[in-house]
Design a protein around this motif. Structure first.
Motif, PDB file in Angstrom:
ATOM      1  N   CYS A  34      11.786  40.816  80.324  1.00 37.56           N
ATOM      2  CA  CYS A  34      11.639  39.810  79.266  1.00 37.56           C
ATOM      3  C   CYS A  34      10.232  39.733  78.675  1.00 37.56           C
ATOM      4  O   CYS A  34       9.969  38.892  77.818  1.00 37.56           O
ATOM      5  CB  CYS A  34      12.080  38.423  79.743  1.00 37.56           C
ATOM      6  SG  CYS A  34      13.796  38.370  80.309  1.00 37.56           S
ATOM      7  N   TYR A  76      19.204  42.749  71.837  1.00 34.36           N
ATOM      8  CA  TYR A  76      17.941  42.898  72.565  1.00 34.36           C
ATOM      9  C   TYR A  76      16.915  43.634  71.705  1.00 34.36           C
ATOM     10  O   TYR A  76      15.759  43.191  71.570  1.00 34.36           O
ATOM     11  CB  TYR A  76      18.226  43.661  73.855  1.00 34.36           C
ATOM     12  CG  TYR A  76      17.027  44.027  74.694  1.00 34.36           C
ATOM     13  CD1 TYR A  76      16.408  43.090  75.507  1.00 34.36           C
ATOM     14  CD2 TYR A  76      16.533  45.330  74.694  1.00 34.36           C
ATOM     15  CE1 TYR A  76      15.324  43.433  76.306  1.00 34.36           C
ATOM     16  CE2 TYR A  76      15.452  45.685  75.484  1.00 34.36           C
ATOM     17  CZ  TYR A  76      14.853  44.734  76.286  1.00 34.36           C
ATOM     18  OH  TYR A  76      13.773  45.078  77.074  1.00 34.36           O
ATOM     19  N   PRO A  91      14.807  36.714  75.360  1.00 27.12           N
ATOM     20  CA  PRO A  91      15.840  35.951  76.066  1.00 27.12           C
ATOM     21  C   PRO A  91      16.464  36.746  77.219  1.00 27.12           C
ATOM     22  O   PRO A  91      16.845  37.904  77.053  1.00 27.12           O
ATOM     23  CB  PRO A  91      16.865  35.646  74.976  1.00 27.12           C
ATOM     24  CG  PRO A  91      16.064  35.640  73.708  1.00 27.12           C
ATOM     25  CD  PRO A  91      15.029  36.720  73.899  1.00 27.12           C
ATOM     26  N   SER A  92      16.572  36.108  78.380  1.00 24.67           N
ATOM     27  CA  SER A  92      17.032  36.806  79.575  1.00 24.67           C
ATOM     28  C   SER A  92      18.474  37.285  79.451  1.00 24.67           C
ATOM     29  O   SER A  92      18.833  38.328  80.008  1.00 24.67           O
ATOM     30  CB  SER A  92      16.886  35.898  80.803  1.00 24.67           C
ATOM     31  OG  SER A  92      17.632  34.702  80.634  1.00 24.67           O
ATOM     32  N   ASN A  93      19.311  36.548  78.718  1.00 23.53           N
ATOM     33  CA  ASN A  93      20.704  36.991  78.572  1.00 23.53           C
ATOM     34  C   ASN A  93      20.794  38.272  77.757  1.00 23.53           C
ATOM     35  O   ASN A  93      21.629  39.144  78.030  1.00 23.53           O
ATOM     36  CB  ASN A  93      21.551  35.886  77.935  1.00 23.53           C
ATOM     37  CG  ASN A  93      21.108  35.528  76.526  1.00 23.53           C
ATOM     38  OD1 ASN A  93      19.909  35.385  76.259  1.00 23.53           O
ATOM     39  ND2 ASN A  93      22.053  35.363  75.620  1.00 23.53           N
ATOM     40  N   LEU A  94      19.906  38.437  76.782  1.00 23.73           N
ATOM     41  CA  LEU A  94      19.894  39.663  75.997  1.00 23.73           C
ATOM     42  C   LEU A  94      19.384  40.831  76.834  1.00 23.73           C
ATOM     43  O   LEU A  94      19.884  41.961  76.729  1.00 23.73           O
ATOM     44  CB  LEU A  94      19.022  39.494  74.757  1.00 23.73           C
ATOM     45  CG  LEU A  94      19.423  38.394  73.771  1.00 23.73           C
ATOM     46  CD1 LEU A  94      18.552  38.463  72.529  1.00 23.73           C
ATOM     47  CD2 LEU A  94      20.890  38.491  73.409  1.00 23.73           C
ATOM     48  N   GLU A 144      19.624  41.144  80.111  1.00 21.77           N
ATOM     49  CA  GLU A 144      20.641  41.516  81.104  1.00 21.77           C
ATOM     50  C   GLU A 144      21.737  42.360  80.461  1.00 21.77           C
ATOM     51  O   GLU A 144      22.169  43.376  81.017  1.00 21.77           O
ATOM     52  CB  GLU A 144      21.242  40.262  81.732  1.00 21.77           C
ATOM     53  CG  GLU A 144      22.283  40.573  82.795  1.00 21.77           C
ATOM     54  CD  GLU A 144      22.821  39.328  83.479  1.00 21.77           C
ATOM     55  OE1 GLU A 144      23.595  39.481  84.452  1.00 21.77           O
ATOM     56  OE2 GLU A 144      22.471  38.209  83.054  1.00 21.77           O
ATOM     57  N   GLN A 145      22.174  41.955  79.285  1.00 19.58           N
ATOM     58  CA  GLN A 145      23.220  42.714  78.596  1.00 19.58           C
ATOM     59  C   GLN A 145      22.729  44.113  78.235  1.00 19.58           C
ATOM     60  O   GLN A 145      23.463  45.097  78.389  1.00 19.58           O
ATOM     61  CB  GLN A 145      23.634  41.962  77.327  1.00 19.58           C
ATOM     62  CG  GLN A 145      24.736  42.633  76.538  1.00 19.58           C
ATOM     63  CD  GLN A 145      25.287  41.740  75.447  1.00 19.58           C
ATOM     64  OE1 GLN A 145      25.973  40.762  75.714  1.00 19.58           O
ATOM     65  NE2 GLN A 145      24.971  42.063  74.208  1.00 19.58           N
TER      66      GLN A 145
END
Length: 302
Positions: free
Chosen positions: A250, A159, A55-58, A60-61
């Motif tokens: 990703c 992540y 997942p891209s949000n994971l 990025e974080q």
């Protein structure tokens, strides 16, 4: 998912001659960029590549957290690449007193004698999570970043946990091997809700041809990348089979890190960051006691 059988192209002697050297476009025929499983001729897995699966949000974080962990080190000698130096030359501020095998050298001390310590070229690489005992630090421990930057470490956990979940989904037998060892390890020295104890974080580090020797052979390597900017290259190559993977944001590459491997050069006209994330179980972590028991070891050593 696409399936390939990898043919061996190099002899053991040819592989030995590549150790510690940089790999380039002459060392591969195939670069994998789509969902693919590659098996050796005996059926063992060599590579499982999954495109855009984290997942891209994971991601990025994790990028903003893990990039803070990176520092310079000179203990990755073989992977750091050839020294291209002679006795008396200066490497990273140190005068070379003696050249050693494996891209290592012994520096000259201030008094003119040759140090007993050995080192390689400096690279930007660090580990997070937990580390086992070795000669200079004879006790298991929490790594510096995890201890001093606990909140940043915690932000990266989702992540890392997603990578473990994908490992289970795509190579369940190897995942279970690792899980069995992880379960027997002290809770004080393992990354929660994963099958990992440790993560290596590299920044813009073109690794020379090397083996990963500290991880569990019955498990499997987990490689992901966090990047900013654009670049070409940076492929992870396994020269024995003339095959490699192009891992980007990703993506996840599960591959046999006990085969000789390294990266091609990255090329860009603008600033970029390629932060590689290698998640694994350090095989000696099974010997660790609890944190309290390891603290007692520290007291005894001191």
């Amino acid at each position: 998912m696409k399936e390939l059988i990898a043919k061996e192209y190099l002899s053991n002697e040819e592989i030995k001659n590549l150790e510690g050297t940089f790999l380039d476009d002459s060392h591969y025929d195939t670069i994998i960029r789509e969902d693919t499983i590659v098996r050796k001729e005996n059926g063992d897995p060599l590579i499982v590549f999954k495109k855009n699966c984290i997942p891209s949000n994971l991601a990025e974080q994790a990028y903003y957290s893990l990039r803070k962990s990176i520092s310079e080190t000179n203990n990755r000698a073989l992977a750091a690449g050839p020294l291209n130096a002679k006795v008396g030359d200066v490497i990273d501020g140190n005068v070379v007193g003696k050249l050693l095998a494996g891209n290592k050298y012994a520096p000259v001390r201030k008094d003119g004698t040759i140090s007993n310590s050995v080192m390689g070229k400096k690279v930007t690489s660090s580990i997070i999570g937990y580390a086992d005992r070795y000669a200079r630090i004879p006790y298991c421990r929490t790594t510096a970043f995890t201890e001093k930057h606990l909140e940043d470490y915690k932000k990266a956990l989702p992540y890392i946990q997603s990578i473990s979940d994908l490992f289970k989904e795509n190579l369940p037998e190897r995942w279970q091997n690792q899980k069995d060892m992880w379960e027997q390890t002290s809770d004080d020295f393992k990354i929660s809700n994963t099958v990992f104890t440790t993560v290596t974080v590299n920044k813009n580090f073109r690794t020379a041809a090397h083996y990963d020797k500290g991880d569990l052979a019955e498990g499997f390597g987990n490689l992901a990348v966090l990047k900013t900017g654009e670049y070409e290259g940076g492929y992870t190559i396994i020269p024995k089979y003339r095959i490699g993977v192009d891992v980007r944001n990703c993506d996840l590459a599960l591959f046999d890190v006990h085969e000789l491997h390294g990266n091609t050069e990255t090329v860009s006209k603008k600033p970029y960051e390629r932060i590689s994330i290698i998640c694994y179980y350090r095989k000696k972590m099974i010997d660790c006691g609890t944190a309290q028991q390891e603290l007692e070891r520290i007291k005894n050593v001191r």
